[in-house]
Each structure stands twice: as structure tokens, then as C-alpha cells.
Enzyme design. Sequence first.
Site, PDB file in Angstrom:
ATOM      1  N   ARG A  73      -3.284   8.895  -9.926  1.00  0.00           N
ATOM      2  CA  ARG A  73      -4.459   9.137 -10.762  1.00  0.00           C
ATOM      3  C   ARG A  73      -5.722   9.474  -9.963  1.00  0.00           C
ATOM      4  O   ARG A  73      -6.729   9.872 -10.519  1.00  0.00           O
ATOM      5  CB  ARG A  73      -4.721   7.922 -11.671  1.00  0.00           C
ATOM      6  N   ASN A 116     -47.154  17.506  24.443  1.00  0.00           N
ATOM      7  CA  ASN A 116     -47.227  18.065  23.092  1.00  0.00           C
ATOM      8  C   ASN A 116     -46.517  19.407  23.054  1.00  0.00           C
ATOM      9  O   ASN A 116     -46.802  20.283  23.880  1.00  0.00           O
ATOM     10  CB  ASN A 116     -48.688  18.243  22.671  1.00  0.00           C
ATOM     11  N   ASP A 142      -5.463  -1.843  -2.554  1.00  0.00           N
ATOM     12  CA  ASP A 142      -6.479  -1.089  -3.291  1.00  0.00           C
ATOM     13  C   ASP A 142      -7.473  -1.988  -4.015  1.00  0.00           C
ATOM     14  O   ASP A 142      -8.070  -1.598  -5.006  1.00  0.00           O
ATOM     15  CB  ASP A 142      -5.808  -0.127  -4.278  1.00  0.00           C
ATOM     16  N   ALA A 159     -49.917  30.208  23.997  1.00  0.00           N
ATOM     17  CA  ALA A 159     -49.306  30.412  22.687  1.00  0.00           C
ATOM     18  C   ALA A 159     -48.602  31.770  22.646  1.00  0.00           C
ATOM     19  O   ALA A 159     -49.083  32.751  23.209  1.00  0.00           O
ATOM     20  CB  ALA A 159     -50.372  30.331  21.602  1.00  0.00           C
ATOM     21  N   TYR A 184     -29.301  28.709  24.231  1.00  0.00           N
ATOM     22  CA  TYR A 184     -27.969  29.324  24.141  1.00  0.00           C
ATOM     23  C   TYR A 184     -28.066  30.790  24.510  1.00  0.00           C
ATOM     24  O   TYR A 184     -28.812  31.560  23.888  1.00  0.00           O
ATOM     25  CB  TYR A 184     -27.469  29.146  22.703  1.00  0.00           C
ATOM     26  N   SER A 202     -48.324  26.963  20.889  1.00  0.00           N
ATOM     27  CA  SER A 202     -47.571  27.282  19.675  1.00  0.00           C
ATOM     28  C   SER A 202     -46.750  28.544  19.863  1.00  0.00           C
ATOM     29  O   SER A 202     -47.152  29.479  20.548  1.00  0.00           O
ATOM     30  CB  SER A 202     -48.533  27.489  18.505  1.00  0.00           C
ATOM     31  N   ALA A 212       0.829  -1.220   0.000  1.00  0.00           N
ATOM     32  CA  ALA A 212       0.000   0.000   0.000  1.00  0.00           C
ATOM     33  C   ALA A 212       0.857   1.260   0.000  1.00  0.00           C
ATOM     34  O   ALA A 212       0.473   2.283   0.548  1.00  0.00           O
ATOM     35  CB  ALA A 212      -0.920  -0.005   1.217  1.00  0.00           C
ATOM     36  N   ALA A 213       2.036   1.161  -0.655  1.00  0.00           N
ATOM     37  CA  ALA A 213       2.928   2.315  -0.609  1.00  0.00           C
ATOM     38  C   ALA A 213       2.757   3.253  -1.799  1.00  0.00           C
ATOM     39  O   ALA A 213       3.301   4.350  -1.811  1.00  0.00           O
ATOM     40  CB  ALA A 213       4.380   1.844  -0.533  1.00  0.00           C
ATOM     41  N   GLY A 214       1.979   2.804  -2.801  1.00  0.00           N
ATOM     42  CA  GLY A 214       1.867   3.574  -4.044  1.00  0.00           C
ATOM     43  C   GLY A 214       1.266   4.963  -3.823  1.00  0.00           C
ATOM     44  O   GLY A 214       0.543   5.195  -2.856  1.00  0.00           O
TER      45      GLY A 214
END
Length: 486
Positions: free
Chosen positions: A26, A389, A115, A435, A399, A417, A20-22
Amino acid sequence: MSANAGSLCLSRLDYVIVLAAGEGTRMKSTTPKVLHSIAGASLLNHVLNAVEALAPAEVRVVVGAGRVEVETHLAKISPAAIPVFQERRGGTGHAVQLALAGAQAKGTVLIVAGDTPLLSSETLTQLIKAHNDGGYAATVLTAELPDPTGYGRIIRAENGDLIRIVEERDASDVEREIEEINSGVYVFDLAKLAKAITQLSDANAQGELYLTQAIEILRGAGERVVPILTPDFIEILGINDRIQLAECAAIMRDQINDTFMRSGVSMIDPTTTWIDTSVKIAGDAIIYPGTAIAGKSIVGPGAVVGPRTTLIDCEVGAGASVIESYCMGAVIGQGAKVGPFTFLRPDTVLGADTRAGAFVEMKNVTVGEGSKVPHLSYVGDATIGAGTNVGAATIFVNYDGVNKHHTTIGDHARIGSDTMLVAPISIGDGAYTAAGSVITEDVPAGAIGVGRAKQRNVLGWVLRKRSGTKSADAAQSSAEKGKPTS
Ligand code: UD1
Ligand code: CA
């Protein structure tokens, strides 16, 4: 797939050398070639999975290009493997010389490239068995390719033995016509290989030491070298560029999907369904098109995932559904409904039969059984009880600009809501918020928190301040018809 191959270990294997040294020029990449991924694992990882299933005594990986990155990755995925550094590219023979330095003098060694991610442990097992049973000096995995361009060609003797391997660049016109090629996967008798590779020469078109030359050296010494033709050339496909990377990824995708479908998972469109090798999916799950399931994800029986959904490291319970959503590090309880268009971030734990609906984002949240966040909300850093709910467009204001704070909501609460829950804050069991409230103080159990300005109506305002507009005209005619003008 290679994972189940412990039982396949029929033949003794002492060493594995992974080349795997290549440079992988490309690939045109700053990432070393063997670290590119398909199906959620690096090319090197796929190769190591296949060879480690054979339980070799020792694995050595020849690294060169991108040494630090490859060694770091190797330590993570396969800590027992030993990296061998090849500083300059001297050829496959040179790489093997380095890898064998200090190795014990006898045994069987398997050599593969880093590879070739589609190599299976089954094929390797058969190759090693053939080698050991035949008592050969070397056994080479070969394939017949429709287009053999670029590969070393196999020159057989009349009895089928391997005489030599000739590289494309060194081959005559006649030799180039040969369709049987060297896959780059070999099993050697270690002692014989160790001796042969001291005799390699670089008198070839590339001026490198070719491992393949060891074949003719061994044969010249009266040893038997045998080519084993694989019936499935797909397995030996190597990756040199991004086109081949995509081709191999597609092949592996199909293999993975076929395995799941055979085990009882439905896939509406397997070609657009991308599942990592590490994922588990139970029977009767249905995966809709355009879906990717990655990492350590687990999908339970009868769950529905997709269309167009990404799950990374998620657990989806039995019978749950996740539609048109992006989820990472989330646990989705059984029967829960997520989506469409939901974003679940890490440490979200949705209990059984919960709901996270359209345009809801969640992070670091535990949602109790049966609770619902159906529409347009941000829920961050919170614990929500059961049966609660959370009304549309509620924001958990976690935050303060510097620190993150926690919100706790009890069981069977009703968040109106458009509530802003300014953390740290606690809403008791059965409590409500009105709400449109900005809730900055805890709401005790059973109370309603109202945190908004009282409404007042300024009668006749439009006629006075917006005369001549369509609104004013409408108000005027409404007044003439005797409707109230407020
Ligand atoms: C090699 C074989 C060829 C075979 C082909 C299969 C030789 C001489 N030729 O050719 O017969 O058909 O593989 O794919 O072996 N590597 C190193 N160090 C080096 C050179 C290579 O580690 O100095 C590694 C590469 O990273 C790669 C593997 O060895 O993983 C094969 O090298 P590569 O250059 O691809 O060899 P080919 O020319 O393709
Ligand atoms: Ca190659």
C-alpha cells in the site's frame, strides 16, 4: 525519545526478532516499506533504536521484500543485527520459525514489527519486566483503538489472561466489536515459543502461519499468557500507507519539538518546524516557522534559525542567525549572520561574526573572523582571512571548464564590487581590487589590482546616433539649460 534508555535495562532480554519481510504494497513504492523515513531515520532504524536501548544479546531481522536494500541499510545502521531471509510470505508465524532457527534454546525473546516507529524503549522495558516478573509464557502488548478495524482482537479470560487472538478476517461479528487489539509486540519465553511454533497450522482465512496461534497453543498446554494494555495507543501505530507515514511523522515531530521546547528552545510555530531525532539544539535558540533541521546539525545557544530555512548537517554557533536560507554541511561561527536567501554548500566554514548575505552561494570556503560577503556573490574553493570585505556581485571564478582552482585572500582586504577573481589567484593582506575588475594575476599585500578597460566618454554621441529618442530630447534640453551634454 529512545536514545537515553541504557539506564532502563532492568530486565534480561536475550533475543529480539524484528519482522520486516512484508511487501508494503500500500505504500505504492519502489522503496521497501521499512526504509521509508520519518524524522531523518528509516522506520526500521527507529524500531532498532528502541529495541537496542534494551541491550538485547542478539537482534534478528526477518527480511524479504527488497532484501538487498534492507540488508544493506541494516548493515549500515545496525551492523550487529542479523538478517534472516524469508523468501516467500508464509505469515508472522513462519517468519518467527525462520528467525528462531539455530537460536539458543532458552531465554526471553521480544518480537516487534519493523513498521512501528513510535514504539518507545520505556514501554518495551515495562512489557519485558511484567513478563519476567510474572514468569509468563507470553506477554502481549495490547491497545484500545477508536477504530480497531484490521487488527487482531484480544479475547480475554475472566481473570484477564489472554485466551487467544483472533484476526479480523477470522473473527465473528461479536469478536469484531472488541476494541482491544493485538499491537504485534510480544515477549515470549523462548523455549516455550520454539516448541509452540512447531504446531502452527495454516487453516485460517489467509492460509498463513499466524504467530498469534502460538498464544492459544501455549494456553492449551496450561501456560499463562497475559495481555498488557498500553495507556498510549499512539505508540503501537504501524505504517501501511503514505497517509499513515505522514501521520506518524507529525506525531514524532510534535514529540521532538515538545522535548526541545521543554529544554528551553523557542519555536514560533512547532507545526511547521521539522527536526530530526539526530539534531542537537541548545537553550534560548529561536526557531522560526517553516524550518527543517536535519542530520547531524547542531544549533548553539541563542542562535536564530528561520523562517523558511533548511539546515542539513550544519553547525550554527552561539548567537548566530540563519534566515531564509538553505545550508548543507556548513559550519556557521558564533555571531555570524547568514541570509536572507543564502545557499551554503558543503565545507563552508564561516568564522565568528562573519556575514554571508542575500543571494550569496558558498562552497568549500573558509571565511576568517569578521569578514563579510554581503550581497550577490559566488564564493567557491577559497580561503578568506579576517576582517575582509567582498563587494557585491563578486564571483570567485573557480572552474576553468576542466578543473577547480583555489583563491586565497588575506586579512582586511577589500574586493571591489563586481570583481571576477580568476583562480588560482591570491590577494594579499590589506590589498584592494578595483570595482569591475577581472583579476587574473596575484595582487600583493597593500596593492590595488585594477583589471578593467579605461573609460572614455564620446561627447555628443546620443544626439548624433539616437536623435529623436527621449534620451536625445533629454540631452538636448539639458544642453539648452546650460548643463554639460556629455
Ligand atoms: C498482525 C497480527 C495482528 C496484529 C497486527 C498488528 C498476525 C497473524 N496478526 O497482523 O493480530 O493486530 O499484526 O499490526 O500476526 N511479516 C513478515 N513475514 C510474513 C508476514 C508478516 O515478516 O510472512 C511482517 C510484516 O512485514 C510486518 C509484521 O510481520 O512487519 C506484521 O505483518 P502484517 O502482515 O502487517 O500482519 P497483520 O495482518 O497486520
Ligand atoms: Ca500490519
